[in-house]
Scaffold this motif. Structure first.
Motif, PDB file in Angstrom:
ATOM      1  N   LEU A  94      -9.746  -4.705  -7.048  1.00  0.00           N
ATOM      2  CA  LEU A  94      -8.384  -4.764  -7.576  1.00  0.00           C
ATOM      3  C   LEU A  94      -7.649  -5.956  -6.974  1.00  0.00           C
ATOM      4  CD1 LEU A  94      -7.453  -1.003  -7.262  1.00  0.00           C
ATOM      5  CD2 LEU A  94      -7.675  -2.268  -9.395  1.00  0.00           C
ATOM      6  N   PRO A  96      -4.084  -7.858  -5.830  1.00  0.00           N
ATOM      7  CA  PRO A  96      -2.834  -7.338  -5.253  1.00  0.00           C
ATOM      8  C   PRO A  96      -1.837  -6.905  -6.335  1.00  0.00           C
ATOM      9  CG  PRO A  96      -3.531  -9.282  -4.047  1.00  0.00           C
ATOM     10  CD  PRO A  96      -4.441  -9.169  -5.246  1.00  0.00           C
ATOM     11  N   GLN A  98      -2.527  -5.714  -9.299  1.00  0.00           N
ATOM     12  CA  GLN A  98      -2.992  -4.453  -9.863  1.00  0.00           C
ATOM     13  C   GLN A  98      -2.664  -3.296  -8.922  1.00  0.00           C
ATOM     14  OE1 GLN A  98      -7.110  -5.443 -10.445  1.00  0.00           O
ATOM     15  NE2 GLN A  98      -6.713  -6.510 -12.362  1.00  0.00           N
ATOM     16  N   ARG A  99      -2.895  -3.489  -7.626  1.00  0.00           N
ATOM     17  CA  ARG A  99      -2.570  -2.448  -6.651  1.00  0.00           C
ATOM     18  C   ARG A  99      -1.077  -2.127  -6.676  1.00  0.00           C
ATOM     19  NH1 ARG A  99      -6.550  -1.055  -3.250  1.00  0.00           N
ATOM     20  NH2 ARG A  99      -8.315  -2.445  -3.083  1.00  0.00           N
ATOM     21  N   ARG A 100      -0.265  -3.155  -6.783  1.00  0.00           N
ATOM     22  CA  ARG A 100       1.181  -2.959  -6.776  1.00  0.00           C
ATOM     23  C   ARG A 100       1.646  -2.175  -7.995  1.00  0.00           C
ATOM     24  NH1 ARG A 100       6.061  -3.736  -5.025  1.00  0.00           N
ATOM     25  NH2 ARG A 100       7.696  -4.691  -6.269  1.00  0.00           N
ATOM     26  N   ALA A 103       0.762   1.447  -7.667  1.00  0.00           N
ATOM     27  CA  ALA A 103       1.636   2.112  -6.698  1.00  0.00           C
ATOM     28  C   ALA A 103       3.033   2.323  -7.280  1.00  0.00           C
ATOM     29  CB  ALA A 103       1.712   1.291  -5.408  1.00  0.00           C
ATOM     30  N   CYS A 108      -2.101   7.485  -8.069  1.00  0.00           N
ATOM     31  CA  CYS A 108      -2.996   7.271  -6.939  1.00  0.00           C
ATOM     32  C   CYS A 108      -4.299   6.688  -7.428  1.00  0.00           C
ATOM     33  CB  CYS A 108      -3.275   8.583  -6.210  1.00  0.00           C
ATOM     34  SG  CYS A 108      -1.827   9.271  -5.432  1.00  0.00           S
ATOM     35  N   GLU A 109      -4.912   5.934  -6.590  1.00  0.00           N
ATOM     36  CA  GLU A 109      -6.242   5.419  -6.866  1.00  0.00           C
ATOM     37  C   GLU A 109      -7.151   5.829  -5.733  1.00  0.00           C
ATOM     38  OE1 GLU A 109      -7.224   1.438  -5.630  1.00  0.00           O
ATOM     39  OE2 GLU A 109      -5.088   1.041  -5.534  1.00  0.00           O
ATOM     40  N   PRO A 111      -9.600   4.959  -2.862  1.00  0.00           N
ATOM     41  CA  PRO A 111      -9.853   3.747  -2.088  1.00  0.00           C
ATOM     42  C   PRO A 111     -11.318   3.332  -2.211  1.00  0.00           C
ATOM     43  CG  PRO A 111      -9.733   5.643  -0.646  1.00  0.00           C
ATOM     44  CD  PRO A 111      -9.385   6.126  -2.036  1.00  0.00           C
ATOM     45  N   GLN A 115     -12.013   1.150   2.772  1.00  0.00           N
ATOM     46  CA  GLN A 115     -10.634   0.691   2.608  1.00  0.00           C
ATOM     47  C   GLN A 115      -9.679   1.847   2.843  1.00  0.00           C
ATOM     48  OE1 GLN A 115      -9.647  -2.514   1.922  1.00  0.00           O
ATOM     49  NE2 GLN A 115     -11.803  -2.981   2.227  1.00  0.00           N
ATOM     50  N   GLU A 118      -3.687   3.470   0.296  1.00  0.00           N
ATOM     51  CA  GLU A 118      -2.318   2.980   0.374  1.00  0.00           C
ATOM     52  C   GLU A 118      -1.381   4.170   0.238  1.00  0.00           C
ATOM     53  OE1 GLU A 118      -1.659  -0.760  -1.823  1.00  0.00           O
ATOM     54  OE2 GLU A 118      -3.753  -0.524  -2.327  1.00  0.00           O
ATOM     55  N   VAL A 124       2.225  -2.324  -0.403  1.00  0.00           N
ATOM     56  CA  VAL A 124       1.458  -3.112  -1.363  1.00  0.00           C
ATOM     57  C   VAL A 124       1.949  -4.543  -1.323  1.00  0.00           C
ATOM     58  CG1 VAL A 124       0.809  -3.330  -3.778  1.00  0.00           C
ATOM     59  CG2 VAL A 124       1.165  -1.076  -2.791  1.00  0.00           C
TER      60      VAL A 124
END
Length: 147
Positions: A94, A96, A98-100, A103, A108-109, A111, A115, A118, A124
């Protein structure tokens, strides 16, 4: 070129926006998604995921080359209506951005192995500069606003 890497790749779906291929390795198959996913091709992504699901198990999706995804694509990739314990899609690589967005949506994803999970949107990484300038910046830009 080099010797056998134990890896093969097969095209599963392609249109003018996205290329979806299945990379079979000695370990686990990985669905590679490159380009843009929106309402015109999110159904094709969902079908590709179902076809590549080995025996009802997990599917790993590499999103590192995914430059844009709308809400329909996120729903396919994240299965937000499915309880976390029953989600069978695992995302890796992912960006950054995409992670943001994940979030910010409160979805939730799982990890990646090794990792940390988050815990808040504040942790993020924030994009640097105006949309479209940072890696994965098109993630933030509306499809209608693209030039």
């Amino acid at each position: 070129m080099g010797g056998d890497t134990g890896m093969t790749e097969r095209l599963v779906y392609a249109d003018r926006l996205v290329r979806i291929s299945l990379r079979a390795t000695a370990d686990d198959p990985v669905l590679m998604v490159a380009g843009e996913v929106d309402r015109t091709n999110s159904g094709a992504l969902a079908r590709a995921l179902e076809r590549c699901r080995p025996g009802g198990g997990h599917v790993t999706v590499d999103t590192g080359a995914l430059t844009f995804v709308d809400l329909s694509g996120l729903r396919v990739l994240l299965l937000p209506a499915t309880p976390a314990a029953q989600r069978w899609i695992r995302l890796r690589n992912l960006t950054p951005s995409q992670r943001r967005i994940i979030a910010l949506l409160g979805w939730c994803e799982e990890p990646e192995p090794g990792q940390p999970l988050e815990t808040s949107a504040a942790e993020v990484p924030r994009p640097v500069g105006p949309p479209g300038r940072a890696r994965g910046g098109r993630w933030w830009r509306s499809r209608d606003a693209s030039s």
